[in-house]
Design an enzyme around this catalytic site. Structure first.
Site, PDB file in Angstrom:
ATOM      1  CB  CYS A  35      -0.901   0.006   1.235  1.00 24.95           C
ATOM      2  SG  CYS A  35       0.081  -0.059   2.733  1.00 24.95           S
ATOM      3  CG  ASP A  37       0.025   2.844   4.428  1.00 28.25           C
ATOM      4  OD1 ASP A  37      -0.099   3.745   3.586  1.00 28.25           O
ATOM      5  OD2 ASP A  37      -0.921   2.251   4.947  1.00 28.25           O
ATOM      6  CB  CYS A  60      -4.376   1.794   7.165  1.00 24.59           C
ATOM      7  SG  CYS A  60      -3.684   0.262   7.790  1.00 24.59           S
ATOM      8  CB  CYS A 104      -1.911  -3.394   8.233  1.00 27.30           C
ATOM      9  SG  CYS A 104      -3.101  -3.154   6.916  1.00 27.30           S
TER      10      CYS A 104
HETATM   11 FE1  FES Z   1      -1.117   0.129   4.416  1.00 26.87          FE
HETATM   12 FE2  FES Z   1      -2.530  -1.007   6.266  1.00 26.87          FE
HETATM   13  S1  FES Z   1      -3.229  -0.344   4.340  1.00 26.87           S
HETATM   14  S2  FES Z   1      -0.406  -0.653   6.275  1.00 26.87           S
END
Ligand code: FES
Length: 133
Positions: A35, A37, A60, A104
């Protein structure tokens, strides 16, 4: 619609140990290829133990809850113990994560381990967590 445990919600709404440590002994940053992140962990080490653990997470809600839980679990651990923390054990401690959010939890322990490796590298350790103090 994923259903989150109370522990996940609590750690998301009131994350513990958010921030950075200005004179950190080790810093670990990892990104989630799924994602995009990012998570950064800062550690302070004393007598081979994690005296302080802080984090910054651009991610998230589940990733924030995971970071918060990792920081709480790891504080006070020896480096060896912290290196044995797994993403699965963190997810379990949170009361589980919905299947589509399990990725995640992959950042949490990885970022902590990266911070410990960074510390060991700076100290000239051999990287296996067994640096003698
Ligand atoms: Fe990226 Fe959860 S959607 S760490």
């Amino acid at each position: 619609m994923p259903v989150y445990s109370e522990k996940v919600m609590d750690n998301f709404m009131n994350p513990r140990n958010v921030g950075e440590i200005a004179d950190a002994d080790g810093i670990g940053e990892v990104g989630n290829p799924v994602c995009g992140d990012m998570m950064t962990f800062y550690i302070k080490v004393r007598d081979n133990r994690l005296e302080d653990v802080k984090f910054k997470t651009f991610g998230c809600g589940a990733a924030i809850a995971v970071s918060s839980m990792v920081s709480q679990m790891a504080t006070g651990m020896t480096l060896d113990e912290a290196l044995k923390l797994t993403n699965a054990s963190v997810a379990e401690e949170l009361g589980g994560l919905p299947t589509n959010k399990l990725h995640c939890s992959n950042l949490g322990a990885d970022a902590l381990h990266a911070a410990i490796q960074d510390y060991l590298k700076k100290k000239g350790g051999n990287g296996d967590g067994r640096k003698a103090e």
